[in-house]
Design a protein around this motif. Structure first.
Motif, short mmCIF file in Angstrom:
data_model
loop_
_atom_site.label_atom_id
_atom_site.label_comp_id
_atom_site.label_asym_id
_atom_site.label_seq_id
_atom_site.Cartn_x
_atom_site.Cartn_y
_atom_site.Cartn_z
N ARG A 156 -18.95 -4.28 0.63
CA ARG A 156 -17.69 -5.00 0.88
C ARG A 156 -17.19 -5.66 -0.40
O ARG A 156 -16.00 -5.93 -0.54
CB ARG A 156 -17.86 -6.12 1.94
N SER A 167 -10.05 5.04 5.17
CA SER A 167 -9.09 4.42 6.10
C SER A 167 -7.69 4.43 5.50
O SER A 167 -6.70 4.61 6.20
CB SER A 167 -9.51 2.99 6.43
N PHE A 168 -7.63 4.23 4.19
CA PHE A 168 -6.33 4.29 3.48
C PHE A 168 -5.70 5.67 3.70
O PHE A 168 -4.53 5.78 4.07
CB PHE A 168 -6.61 4.03 1.99
N GLU A 221 0.82 -1.21 0.00
CA GLU A 221 0.00 0.00 0.00
C GLU A 221 0.86 1.27 0.00
O GLU A 221 0.44 2.31 -0.48
CB GLU A 221 -0.93 -0.02 1.21
N SER A 230 -18.48 7.72 0.59
CA SER A 230 -19.14 6.42 0.59
C SER A 230 -18.11 5.32 0.81
O SER A 230 -16.90 5.58 0.84
CB SER A 230 -19.90 6.23 -0.72
N ALA A 231 -18.60 4.10 0.97
CA ALA A 231 -17.72 2.96 1.24
C ALA A 231 -16.70 2.80 0.12
O ALA A 231 -17.05 2.91 -1.06
CB ALA A 231 -18.57 1.70 1.35
N GLY A 232 -15.46 2.60 0.48
CA GLY A 232 -14.42 2.32 -0.52
C GLY A 232 -13.81 3.54 -1.16
O GLY A 232 -13.08 3.43 -2.14
N THR A 233 -14.09 4.73 -0.61
CA THR A 233 -13.49 5.94 -1.18
C THR A 233 -12.08 6.17 -0.62
O THR A 233 -11.45 7.19 -0.91
CB THR A 233 -14.36 7.20 -0.93
N GLY A 234 -11.61 5.22 0.18
CA GLY A 234 -10.22 5.31 0.67
C GLY A 234 -10.07 6.13 1.93
O GLY A 234 -9.02 6.71 2.17
N THR A 270 -12.64 -5.14 2.71
CA THR A 270 -12.91 -5.41 1.30
C THR A 270 -12.95 -6.93 1.19
O THR A 270 -12.01 -7.59 1.64
CB THR A 270 -11.77 -4.87 0.43
N GLN A 325 -7.86 13.36 -1.74
CA GLN A 325 -7.26 12.83 -0.51
C GLN A 325 -6.11 13.73 -0.05
O GLN A 325 -5.95 14.00 1.14
CB GLN A 325 -6.75 11.39 -0.75
N LEU A 353 1.03 3.07 -3.24
CA LEU A 353 -0.16 3.69 -3.85
C LEU A 353 -0.17 5.18 -3.48
O LEU A 353 0.11 5.55 -2.35
CB LEU A 353 -1.44 3.03 -3.34
N ARG A 354 -0.50 6.00 -4.46
CA ARG A 354 -0.48 7.46 -4.25
C ARG A 354 -1.86 7.97 -3.87
O ARG A 354 -2.87 7.45 -4.36
CB ARG A 354 -0.06 8.17 -5.53
N1 LIG Z 1 -5.61 6.72 -3.88
C1 LIG Z 1 -5.79 5.41 -3.98
N2 LIG Z 1 -5.19 4.72 -4.96
C2 LIG Z 1 -5.37 3.38 -5.08
N3 LIG Z 1 -6.11 2.63 -4.25
C3 LIG Z 1 -6.73 3.25 -3.25
C4 LIG Z 1 -6.61 4.67 -3.05
N4 LIG Z 1 -7.35 5.00 -1.97
C5 LIG Z 1 -7.88 3.85 -1.52
N5 LIG Z 1 -7.52 2.80 -2.26
C6 LIG Z 1 -7.91 1.39 -2.08
O1 LIG Z 1 -9.33 1.32 -2.04
C7 LIG Z 1 -9.76 0.29 -1.16
C8 LIG Z 1 -10.77 0.82 -0.17
O2 LIG Z 1 -10.12 1.75 0.69
P1 LIG Z 1 -10.59 1.94 2.22
O3 LIG Z 1 -10.83 0.64 2.88
O4 LIG Z 1 -9.64 2.88 2.83
O5 LIG Z 1 -11.99 2.67 1.98
P2 LIG Z 1 -12.96 3.28 3.09
O6 LIG Z 1 -13.45 4.56 2.54
O7 LIG Z 1 -12.30 3.31 4.41
O8 LIG Z 1 -14.12 2.22 3.06
P3 LIG Z 1 -15.17 1.84 4.22
O9 LIG Z 1 -16.14 2.99 4.30
O10 LIG Z 1 -15.81 0.60 3.72
O11 LIG Z 1 -14.40 1.66 5.48
C9 LIG Z 1 -8.49 -0.25 -0.49
O12 LIG Z 1 -8.15 -1.45 -1.13
C10 LIG Z 1 -7.46 0.83 -0.73
O13 LIG Z 1 -6.15 0.30 -0.80
#
Ligand SMILES: Nc1ncnc2c1ncn2[C@@H]1O[C@H](COP(=O)(O)OP(=O)(O)OP(=O)(O)O)[C@@H](O)[C@H]1O
Ligand SMILES: [Mg+2]
Length: 664
Positions: free
Chosen positions: A587, A240-241, A207, A234-238, A564, A216, A210-211
């Motif tokens: 998920r 937590s990343f 990870e 929303s879910a998966g917008t990164g 995920t 972000q 990844l940029r």
């Molecule tokens: N800028 C980015 N470039 C590439 N991949 C990314 C980027 N940001 C997030 N991801 C990937 O997207 C996926 C979802 O990220 P993450 O779990 O952080 O989302 P989330 O918003 O916290 O989701 P949730 O609401 O379900 O907790 C992860 O696999 C993460 O590595």
């Protein structure tokens, strides 16, 4: 991160030793800026500039770098010739890693205009004759060519991508010996794998490589500027990343990373908010909470905290939030919101709400507490979904998020009920609305497999703290496996190869005491022990070593929040919370990897108070983008007046009238 890779701010101690190794002169700076510079002989120096003092320069030649504690923001440089050591601490771990990587690349990559012998001699002669004073310039950014060359020299390009170094080799590599630019580079080659993994060219993509995207980055900048931030999406917008990147860009001292649930806390390497706050479950009266938090250990934790990060804020109870805000002011004797602690909050209120105890208890979200308005300074919404790449699925999920199901969506989801998502002997994970159902499915499926059970016992750093580790770390203390057990990977091993947290597989054999798993993409992988690190409430560190697997016939939706998952099947007939169906479905990575057994539009609903919150939030976002938002923004006027302000009002109105997602 597009932050400068050749600049670092941290605490620095400098020790000089005499010929027999006894420490003589010592300097200590709480804050100093380190910069990489070159002189006109193209020699690289690290320049240390303590606050309000003149810089000191140390030539990067024949140095030893100790980086074992890099993740904790610490590193040591030993300069052999100058008989001096630089001890760095409290460095933002991510920035420290990039800084060290730049040094390794600049010293091994050879490029960046290194002088040939003739040019070097000429420059030296010029300097000796005093025709030109020596000057320094900032080092240029790392180039791709330097990176490739450095990685070649470090032997990382030809090495198999998934090999793990032996413990002996890893120990040796904690010290990296570097000979220096223009010197005997290449004689002693550092295998700085972790450092190079942060580059997009890395063979084993983690990870770190990844940029962040622009939206972000904007949040990161606000956090680094010390703002109180809430970001959602929303879910998966990164989210937590991004939090992980924010944490690694902040100094470790005073940064407390928490989440409302153990699983979410583990995903950001933190602790639960409850463990940090020291007021138990928060059920006590406000007065009793103050007393509990005034006990020495809890009070000390609150006093030391400068930045409080909370993930999955949607599950934090509003009353609890109000109580800890009052506790922070009381303990820190500071009447500013949260006693002056910087807050970084993140989550999606349209996912799971706070868990309410008892039938009569009222559910209150954080944003409904009086503390929310006074604490949150800047708000952001991440829009780009990364977990799913299929636009149709993203659109469906956006509708479900706000509780909207039309006929087309319902038909598409119903159509998944018969699709075959299994492959390579890997069965779908059942997502259950209740935890007990998930546990009993896993236990009975394992019992029904033939063959002997093999026990993998976790090694915990502190046996007395195993309970806390159980709550936060997904890897169980005792993992029983059999051949053909359905499992899920719990670590990102290699993103490019699909060996990611949540990847589904099946145990095919046990080899030299380790499980070999065949994943959905047909790759076989020997699952070696991995380490999980969590923080205790007092800032200590607990670790668990275990094989990174978990039984995966079934999971509860609550335990899956934040994850995920590959290949999931769900029955949503027993969902009991707003947002629960959305959490379950979001998920999955694609519509092709999910099966909904009994979809009914009634299973999907959003909390009306949350929808209203997001409507207001949107208004605030628009205000923020039109008017620079300072603390509370009270005395700021719109940038324009008269006709411009009516144009702004029009724009606002048109934006406000749009639904949260455009419904087609
Ligand atoms: N800028 C980015 N470039 C590439 N991949 C990314 C980027 N940001 C997030 N991801 C990937 O997207 C996926 C979802 O990220 P993450 O779990 O952080 O989302 P989330 O918003 O916290 O989701 P949730 O609401 O379900 O907790 C992860 O696999 C993460 O590595
Ligand atoms: Mg998350």
């Amino acid at each position: 991160m597009d932050l400068n890779d050749a600049v670092l701010t941290c605490a620095v101690n400098i020790h000089w030793t005499n010929a027999v190794g006894i420490t003589g002169r010592k300097l200590a700076y709480r804050t100093a800026t380190l910069r990489l510079v070159r002189n006109d002989l193209r020699e690289i120096f690290v320049e240390v500039t303590p606050e309000k003092l003149k810089p000191l320069k140390f030539k990067l030649k024949d140095i030893m770098v100790h980086k074992k504690f890099m993740a904790e923001g610490k590193a040591t440089f030993n300069f052999k010739a100058e008989q001096c050591s630089l001890y760095l601490s409290n460095a933002p771990p991510g920035t420290l890693m990039l800084f060290l990587r730049t040094i390794f690349i600049k010293m091994n990559g050879g490029g960046d205009g290194a002088l040939d012998d003739a040019a070097l001699q000429k420059k030296l002669r010029e300097q000796m004759l005093g025709s030109r004073p020596s000057s320094f310039e900032e080092i240029s950014p790392v180039t791709t060519a330097e990176m490739v060359l450095a990685r070649k020299k470090a032997g990382l390009i030809t090495r198999a991508s998934t090999t793990t170094p032996s413990p002996q080799a890893a120990k040796k590599r904690r010290f990296e010996e570097l000979k220096g630019a223009g010197g005997e580079a290449g004689q002693s080659v550092p295998a700085a794998k972790k450092l190079y993994a942060a580059s997009p060219l890395a063979a084993t993509q983690t990870e770190d490589s990844l940029r962040l995207n622009e939206e972000q980055m904007e949040v990161l900048r606000a956090c680094l500027a010390g703002k109180n931030v809430f970001f959602t999406g929303s879910a998966g917008t990164g989210k937590s990343f991004l939090l992980r990147k924010i944490i690694s860009a902040l100094p470790p001292e005073g940064t407390v990373a928490t989440a409302s649930t153990g699983v979410a806390a583990c995903l950001i390497g933190g602790t639960t908010l409850h463990a940090f706050a020291g007021i138990g479950g928060g059920d006590a009266t406000a007065q009793r909470c103050l007393e509990l938090a005034s006990r020495p250990v809890a009070a000390q934790t609150w006093r030391k905290c400068k930045r409080l990060i909370i993930d999955e804020i949607s599950m934090v109870d509003g009353q609890y939030f109000e109580k800890i805000e009052a506790v922070a002011r009381h303990i820190r004797r500071n009447e500013r919101p949260f006693g002056g602690i910087q807050l970084i909050l993140c989550g999606d209120f349209l996912q799971l709400p706070p868990v309410v105890k008892g039938e009569t208890a009222v559910q209150r979200f954080c944003f409904q507490s009086s503390a929310w308005e006074s604490c949150v300074q800047c708000v952001y919404e991440l829009k780009q979904v990364h977990r799913q790449s299929d636009p149709e699925f993203v659109k469906i999920l956006n509708h479900l998020r706000i509780g909207h199901v039309n006929e087309t969506i319902a038909a598409r989801l119903v159509s998944t009920s018969k699709q075959k998502i299994e492959g390579n002997g890997i069965l779908a994970t059942q997502l259950c609305s209740h935890t007990n159902d998930a546990n009993s499915i896993n236990d009975s499926k394992l019992e029904h497999l033939s063959g002997d059970k093999v026990l993998f016992r976790a090694e915990d750093s502190d046996a007395g703290m195993s309970k806390q580790l159980d709550q936060q770390v997904q890897a169980p203390a005792q993992l029983y496996l059999k051949i053909n057990a359905q499992v899920m990977l719990l670590k990102n091993i290699n993103i490019a190869n699909g060996l990611v947290n949540g990847a589904r597989g099946v145990v095919v054999r046990i080899e030299k005491g380790l499980p070999v798993v065949r994943f959905k993409n047909n790759q076989e992988h020997v699952c070696r022990h991995e380490k999980w690190i969590i923080k205790t409430a007092t800032g200590g560190v607990l670790t668990r070593r275990q094989v990174p697997l978990k039984l995966a016939w079934a999971f509860s939706i609550h335990k899956s929040q934040g994850l995920t998952l590959d290949c999931v099947e769900m029955s949503l007939s027993k969902v009991f919370e707003a947002g629960q169906a959305y959490v379950a479905l979001s998920r999955a990575k694609s519509l092709q990897s999910v099966r909904i057994l009994d979809f009914d539009a009634k299973q999907v609903w959003a909390n009306p108070q949350v929808l209203q919150f997001y409507k207001n939030f949107r208004r605030r976002l628009i205000d923020t983008s039109l008017i620079p938002l300072g603390p509370k923004n009270k005395d700021k006027k719109p940038a324009a007046a008269g006709s411009t302000s009516s144009a702004l009002a029009k724009l606002k109105k048109s934006l406000m009238n749009k639904p949260l997602v455009s419904i087609s």
